[in-house]
Design a protein around this motif. Structure first.
Motif, mmCIF file in Angstrom:
data_model
loop_
_atom_site.group_PDB
_atom_site.id
_atom_site.type_symbol
_atom_site.label_atom_id
_atom_site.label_comp_id
_atom_site.label_asym_id
_atom_site.label_seq_id
_atom_site.Cartn_x
_atom_site.Cartn_y
_atom_site.Cartn_z
ATOM 1 N N THR A 81 0.814 -1.224 0.000
ATOM 2 C CA THR A 81 0.000 0.000 0.000
ATOM 3 C C THR A 81 0.848 1.275 0.000
ATOM 4 O O THR A 81 0.301 2.363 0.104
ATOM 5 N N GLY A 82 2.135 1.130 -0.109
ATOM 6 C CA GLY A 82 3.019 2.296 -0.042
ATOM 7 C C GLY A 82 3.137 3.032 -1.369
ATOM 8 O O GLY A 82 2.274 2.936 -2.239
ATOM 9 N N LEU A 83 4.257 3.717 -1.533
ATOM 10 C CA LEU A 83 4.441 4.612 -2.669
ATOM 11 C C LEU A 83 5.460 4.128 -3.704
ATOM 12 O O LEU A 83 5.626 4.765 -4.738
ATOM 13 N N THR A 84 6.136 3.011 -3.438
ATOM 14 C CA THR A 84 7.173 2.577 -4.367
ATOM 15 C C THR A 84 6.563 1.935 -5.613
ATOM 16 O O THR A 84 5.366 1.632 -5.655
ATOM 17 N N GLY A 85 7.390 1.702 -6.582
ATOM 18 C CA GLY A 85 6.936 1.133 -7.847
ATOM 19 C C GLY A 85 6.303 -0.235 -7.716
ATOM 20 O O GLY A 85 5.420 -0.594 -8.499
ATOM 21 N N ARG A 86 6.724 -1.024 -6.747
ATOM 22 C CA ARG A 86 6.171 -2.365 -6.558
ATOM 23 C C ARG A 86 4.871 -2.354 -5.760
ATOM 24 O O ARG A 86 4.192 -3.375 -5.676
ATOM 25 N N ASP A 87 4.509 -1.238 -5.173
ATOM 26 C CA ASP A 87 3.307 -1.145 -4.343
ATOM 27 C C ASP A 87 2.079 -0.950 -5.233
ATOM 28 O O ASP A 87 1.740 0.172 -5.610
ATOM 29 N N VAL A 121 1.097 9.695 6.136
ATOM 30 C CA VAL A 121 0.752 10.088 4.768
ATOM 31 C C VAL A 121 1.315 9.124 3.729
ATOM 32 O O VAL A 121 0.889 9.145 2.579
ATOM 33 N N GLN A 122 2.250 8.274 4.124
ATOM 34 C CA GLN A 122 2.859 7.346 3.171
ATOM 35 C C GLN A 122 2.041 6.076 2.967
ATOM 36 O O GLN A 122 2.366 5.264 2.101
ATOM 37 N N SER A 123 0.988 5.903 3.731
ATOM 38 C CA SER A 123 0.134 4.730 3.577
ATOM 39 C C SER A 123 -1.072 5.076 2.729
ATOM 40 O O SER A 123 -1.630 6.163 2.828
ATOM 41 N N ARG A 124 -1.478 4.124 1.905
ATOM 42 C CA ARG A 124 -2.671 4.308 1.086
ATOM 43 C C ARG A 124 -3.701 3.231 1.422
ATOM 44 O O ARG A 124 -4.289 2.624 0.532
ATOM 45 N N ALA A 125 -3.925 2.995 2.705
ATOM 46 C CA ALA A 125 -4.927 2.000 3.106
ATOM 47 C C ALA A 125 -6.256 2.332 2.443
ATOM 48 O O ALA A 125 -6.613 3.505 2.281
ATOM 49 N N THR A 126 -6.986 1.297 2.068
ATOM 50 C CA THR A 126 -8.237 1.505 1.361
ATOM 51 C C THR A 126 -9.235 0.398 1.702
ATOM 52 O O THR A 126 -8.848 -0.665 2.184
ATOM 53 N N LEU A 138 -4.416 -3.090 3.857
ATOM 54 C CA LEU A 138 -3.664 -2.490 4.958
ATOM 55 C C LEU A 138 -2.178 -2.497 4.642
ATOM 56 O O LEU A 138 -1.705 -3.347 3.882
ATOM 57 N N PRO A 139 -1.424 -1.615 5.261
ATOM 58 C CA PRO A 139 0.030 -1.649 5.099
ATOM 59 C C PRO A 139 0.601 -2.981 5.593
ATOM 60 O O PRO A 139 -0.049 -3.724 6.331
ATOM 61 N N GLY A 140 1.842 -3.252 5.207
ATOM 62 C CA GLY A 140 2.461 -4.532 5.498
ATOM 63 C C GLY A 140 3.172 -4.643 6.828
ATOM 64 O O GLY A 140 3.906 -5.594 7.043
ATOM 65 N N SER A 141 2.970 -3.720 7.723
ATOM 66 C CA SER A 141 3.627 -3.826 9.029
ATOM 67 C C SER A 141 2.660 -4.382 10.064
ATOM 68 O O SER A 141 1.462 -4.068 10.034
ATOM 69 N N PRO A 142 3.168 -5.204 10.993
ATOM 70 C CA PRO A 142 2.287 -5.711 12.057
ATOM 71 C C PRO A 142 1.638 -4.573 12.850
ATOM 72 O O PRO A 142 0.469 -4.681 13.233
#
Length: 180
Positions: A81-87, A121-126, A138-142
Motif C-alpha cells: 500500500t506504499g508509494l514505491t513502484g512495486r506497491d 501520509v505514506q500509507s494508502r490503506a483503502t 492495509l500496510p504490510g507492518s504488524p
C-alpha cells in the motif's frame, strides 16, 4: 460515541487474509499472523489465507476469486500500500471494487497519525465492496495491522457495535444484483 449493544448476539464473519509480498513466506508473515490472531480472538473465522507476489493482476485475480466464494465475507490484505513502484495493492483493489469505502482510508490515516505522526501520509490503506464482500488493504507492518484491526475493523465487523456496523448491512451489499 460507539458502543457494544449487549442485547444483540455476536455474529461471526468469515475473513480471508491475503499477504502481498515478494519476500514473505508462511514462516515469517508477521502481519498476516497478526491479523489471523486478532480476527480469531474476536470470534471470527479464518476462511482462507494466502501470500501472493506484488503483481497487480495476481492480486486482483485472488480478490475476485475470494469475492466469488460464498464462504468468504471479508478480505483483508496486508502489504503493497506504499508509494514505491512495486506497491500495487491499492490499484488491484480498486480494479475489483464496485464501491469504495472512502472514509476507511481517512479513518486509518487519523488512527495512524496518533501512532506515527506525519509518516501516516505514506500509507494508502483503502476499503471497498465487491460482489457483496468487504475488501480492505492495509500496510504490510504488524503495527499497522494491529492499528487497523483494533481501532476500526474489530468494531465495524461486530454486529453488536452501535450506532452502526458493516455486518448489519452485509445482506444488502449485493441487492442491486437481485433487483429486476
Amino acid at each position: 460515541m460507539s458502543r457494544i449493544n449487549e442485547t444483540r448476539d455476536f455474529i461471526p464473519v468469515r475473513i480471508a487474509v491475503l499477504t502481498v509480498s515478494d519476500t514473505r513466506t508462511p514462516d515469517d508473515d508477521k502481519s498476516g499472523d497478526t491479523l489471523v490472531a486478532r480476527l480469531q480472538d474476536a470470534g471470527h473465522s479464518l476462511a482462507a489465507r494466502d501470500i501472493v507476489k506484488d503483481d497487480r493482476g495476481t492480486i486482483a485475480d485472488c480478490l475476485r476469486a475470494w469475492c466469488a466464494n460464498p464462504e468468504i465475507d471479508v478480505v483483508i490484505s496486508t502489504g503493497g500500500t506504499g508509494l514505491t513502484g512495486r506497491d500495487v495493492t491499492v490499484e488491484a483493489h480498486r480494479d475489483v471494487y464496485e464501491k469504495e469505502i472512502d472514509a476507511f482510508g481517512i479513518v486509518f490515516t487519523h488512527v495512524s497519525m496518533a501512532k506515527i505522526g506525519t509518516s501516516a501520509v505514506q500509507s494508502r490503506a483503502t476499503g471497498g465492496v465487491a460482489q457483496g464482500t468487504y475488501l480492505f488493504a492495509l500496510p504490510g507492518s504488524p503495527g499497522a495491522c494491529k492499528d487497523a484491526w483494533d481501532e476500526i475493523l474489530v468494531k465495524q465487523l461486530d454486529y453488536r457495535h452501535k450506532p452502526c456496523n458493516f455486518v448489519e448491512i452485509m445482506p444488502r451489499l449485493d441487492e442491486h444484483q437481485r433487483r429486476k
